[in-house]
Design an enzyme around this catalytic site. Structure first.
Site, short mmCIF file in Angstrom:
data_model
loop_
_atom_site.label_atom_id
_atom_site.label_comp_id
_atom_site.label_asym_id
_atom_site.label_seq_id
_atom_site.Cartn_x
_atom_site.Cartn_y
_atom_site.Cartn_z
N ARG A 259 0.86 -1.18 0.00
CA ARG A 259 0.00 0.00 0.00
C ARG A 259 0.90 1.23 0.00
O ARG A 259 2.04 1.18 0.45
CB ARG A 259 -0.92 0.01 1.23
CG ARG A 259 -1.90 -1.17 1.28
CD ARG A 259 -2.72 -1.15 2.55
NE ARG A 259 -3.70 -2.23 2.56
CZ ARG A 259 -3.49 -3.45 3.06
NH1 ARG A 259 -2.29 -3.72 3.61
NH2 ARG A 259 -4.41 -4.37 3.04
N LYS A 284 -2.72 -2.76 7.34
CA LYS A 284 -4.16 -2.60 7.54
C LYS A 284 -4.69 -3.74 8.40
O LYS A 284 -4.36 -4.91 8.18
CB LYS A 284 -4.87 -2.58 6.18
CG LYS A 284 -6.35 -2.22 6.27
CD LYS A 284 -6.95 -2.10 4.88
CE LYS A 284 -8.41 -1.71 4.97
NZ LYS A 284 -9.02 -1.58 3.61
N HIS A 390 -2.55 3.25 -5.63
CA HIS A 390 -3.04 1.95 -5.16
C HIS A 390 -3.29 0.99 -6.32
O HIS A 390 -3.34 -0.24 -6.11
CB HIS A 390 -4.32 2.14 -4.35
CG HIS A 390 -4.63 0.99 -3.44
ND1 HIS A 390 -3.91 0.71 -2.30
CD2 HIS A 390 -5.59 0.03 -3.51
CE1 HIS A 390 -4.41 -0.36 -1.70
NE2 HIS A 390 -5.44 -0.79 -2.42
N ARG A 393 -0.75 -1.72 -6.65
CA ARG A 393 -0.97 -2.88 -5.78
C ARG A 393 -1.99 -3.83 -6.42
O ARG A 393 -1.83 -5.05 -6.39
CB ARG A 393 -1.45 -2.41 -4.41
CG ARG A 393 -1.82 -3.51 -3.42
CD ARG A 393 -2.11 -2.88 -2.06
NE ARG A 393 -2.98 -3.70 -1.24
CZ ARG A 393 -2.55 -4.66 -0.44
NH1 ARG A 393 -1.26 -4.94 -0.35
NH2 ARG A 393 -3.41 -5.35 0.30
N HIS A 416 -4.46 -9.82 3.05
CA HIS A 416 -5.91 -9.79 3.13
C HIS A 416 -6.40 -10.70 4.25
O HIS A 416 -5.93 -11.83 4.38
CB HIS A 416 -6.54 -10.26 1.80
CG HIS A 416 -6.38 -9.28 0.69
ND1 HIS A 416 -6.36 -9.66 -0.63
CD2 HIS A 416 -6.22 -7.93 0.70
CE1 HIS A 416 -6.21 -8.59 -1.39
NE2 HIS A 416 -6.11 -7.54 -0.60
N TYR A 425 -9.47 -10.28 -7.57
CA TYR A 425 -8.44 -10.10 -8.58
C TYR A 425 -8.47 -11.17 -9.66
O TYR A 425 -7.68 -11.16 -10.59
CB TYR A 425 -7.06 -10.06 -7.91
CG TYR A 425 -6.89 -8.87 -7.03
CD1 TYR A 425 -6.65 -7.61 -7.56
CD2 TYR A 425 -7.03 -8.98 -5.65
CE1 TYR A 425 -6.54 -6.49 -6.76
CE2 TYR A 425 -6.90 -7.86 -4.83
CZ TYR A 425 -6.66 -6.63 -5.39
OH TYR A 425 -6.55 -5.52 -4.59
#
Length: 444
Positions: A259, A284, A390, A393, A416, A425
């Site tokens: 990120r 995150k 972003h 990424r 994640h 994705y």
């Protein structure tokens, strides 16, 4: 409402004056981490309490504050939920021991003005009083700086909408009208409207102590969109327009799936040249992970770290040894700022005064620097996609999936929590197979 019931319970004679003042604040802070937490019963289990305590620790909350917060949740569990489980006594005892080590005062003593002053930081006295109060409350409760900035912005916009700074006279209907205006006239996204609502709820319920009912507002429609990503050839087209430190940041964000914030906050100690990987700390969701160190970035990264070493020596010689440390490590390791490993890989050009801590130090590179370079590169390359940093990424994950990388491996590299986030994705070409063609291309 559950939180309102809790506030009625603490008015009894079972709690001291200090706990009566602080328990509602901490429970509201805990409730804000749940969807509809200020209206519904709160989930209280050992996992949720530990996660909340760790989030406070990550924000720099001292042990005595975390001790107060967990005791507030325990009192809520007993008085409102009527339960004796989970047993939080061990957590409370541990925090009490740490709190006694930190303070020169008894743990039960109310916070001193010096302690509260340090937590509130330097407030801008030119701002309206209600904004100063809101900022001070958010800092005492250890909200993230980005959250403080966003919430304050929405309260200011609401003040402009109603045309007054005396916001205590407004209530549910006015907030509902503002949120409806955002959706209908402003055409904002669902996430933007939700953020505005959260900011106003915090101000009214946590700062003014005013309970709000149902907010009758037109809700923005949540879109089901896919992320913007670039093809491999587009990545190469973009890369040629980057130079210096921005080129290195491009290589790391795309090559390691970072990120933008994770790249800026990378510390020297977390670059492992021998093992060929980067350690991403406090990403995150407060998760750590390990990801690639792209070979193409190694030489540039070594030169950048040499530059960071020089900046470190300049700062130490000038008497500026401090650096921002997470998880209250500044108290645990007071001399850590003198160790080069804790310094940023991408330091800013000059030292600045930190508004929250009051410390002057050299922070990491600002967000807009790479963002502006990326915007310029996108224009010069002639790529018409509406990409942002972003998007690099997103491209990292997409290209790994296209190369046949196992989806769980991609999930770990991206950090994640939910595998479904990673599944986004897998785009159309992957879902239907590379051999499937459009009917137009199969005509004779």
């Amino acid at each position: 409402m559950s939180v309102a019931q809790f506030e009625r319970e603490i008015l009894g004679d079972r709690l001291g004056e200090n706990d009566q003042a602080w328990f509602p604040r901490w429970l509201r802070r805990y409730a804000m981490s749940f969807r509809n937490g200020l209206e519904d019963d709160l989930v209280v289990n050992l996992g949720s309490v530990l996660k909340f305590s760790r989030s406070l620790l990550a924000s720099g909350a001292p042990a005595w504050q975390r001790w107060q917060a967990v005791r507030a949740i325990e009192f809520y569990r007993t008085s409102v939920l009527g339960c004796s489980e989970p047993d939080l006594s061990q957590v409370i005892a541990t925090l009490a021991r740490l709190g006694c080590q930190e303070r020169n005062l008894p743990l039960e003593a109310p916070p001193t003005e010096e302690e509260l002053g340090k937590l509130r930081g330097n407030l801008n006295r030119s701002e309206p009083i209600f904004i100063q109060t809101m900022r001070g409350e958010m800092r005492v409760l250890h909200y993230a700086a980005a959250t403080e900035k966003a919430y304050v912005r929405w309260v200011k916009r609401f003040s402009g909408f109603v045309g007054s700074v005396e916001l205590e006279q407004f209530g549910d209907r006015d907030i509902g009208a503002f949120l409806t205006h955002m959706a209908v006239e402003g055409n904002v996204s669902a996430s933007t409207q939700t953020q505005a609502q959260s900011g106003l709820l915090f101000f009214y319920q946590c700062v003014l102590g005013k309970q709000l009912g149902f907010l009758n507002a037109v809700r923005a429609k949540k879109s089901d969109s896919i992320p913007v990503w670039f093809s491999r050839s587009e990545i190469e087209q973009l890369l040629v327009h980057f130079v210096g430190v921005h080129r290195l940041m491009f290589l790391l964000i795309y090559g390691a799936g970072l990120r933008h914030k994770e790249c800026r906050r990378l510390r020297i100690k977390d670059v492992c040249f021998d093992e060929g990987h980067l350690v991403i700390r406090d990403g995150k969701g407060e998760k750590d992970r390990i990801t690639f160190l792209p070979e193409r970035a190694v030489e540039d990264l070594k030169r950048q770290i040499e530059y960071a070493h020089r900046m470190h020596r300049i700062d130490v010689d000038a008497g500026y040894t401090q650096v921002y440390l997470p998880y209250a490590l500044a108290r645990k390791y007071p001399n850590a700022g003198q160790e080069v490993g804790w310094k940023w890989v991408f330091p800013s050009r000059q030292r600045n005064l930190d508004k929250r801590s009051g410390q002057t130090w050299r922070h990491h590179i600002a967000e807009e620097q790479f963002a502006n370079a990326f915007k310029a590169a996108l224009k010069m390359s002639g790529i018409v996609k509406n990409g942002v940093p972003h998007s690099l990424r997103h491209s990292f994950a997409t290209h790994l999936v296209e190369a046949g990388t196992d989806i769980t491996t991609v999930q770990k590299l991206m950090g994640h929590k939910d595998i479904q986030t990673t599944m986004d994705y897998i785009h159309i070409s992957q879902k239907f197979g590379v051999d499937l063609k459009s009917p137009m291309d199969t005509l004779g």
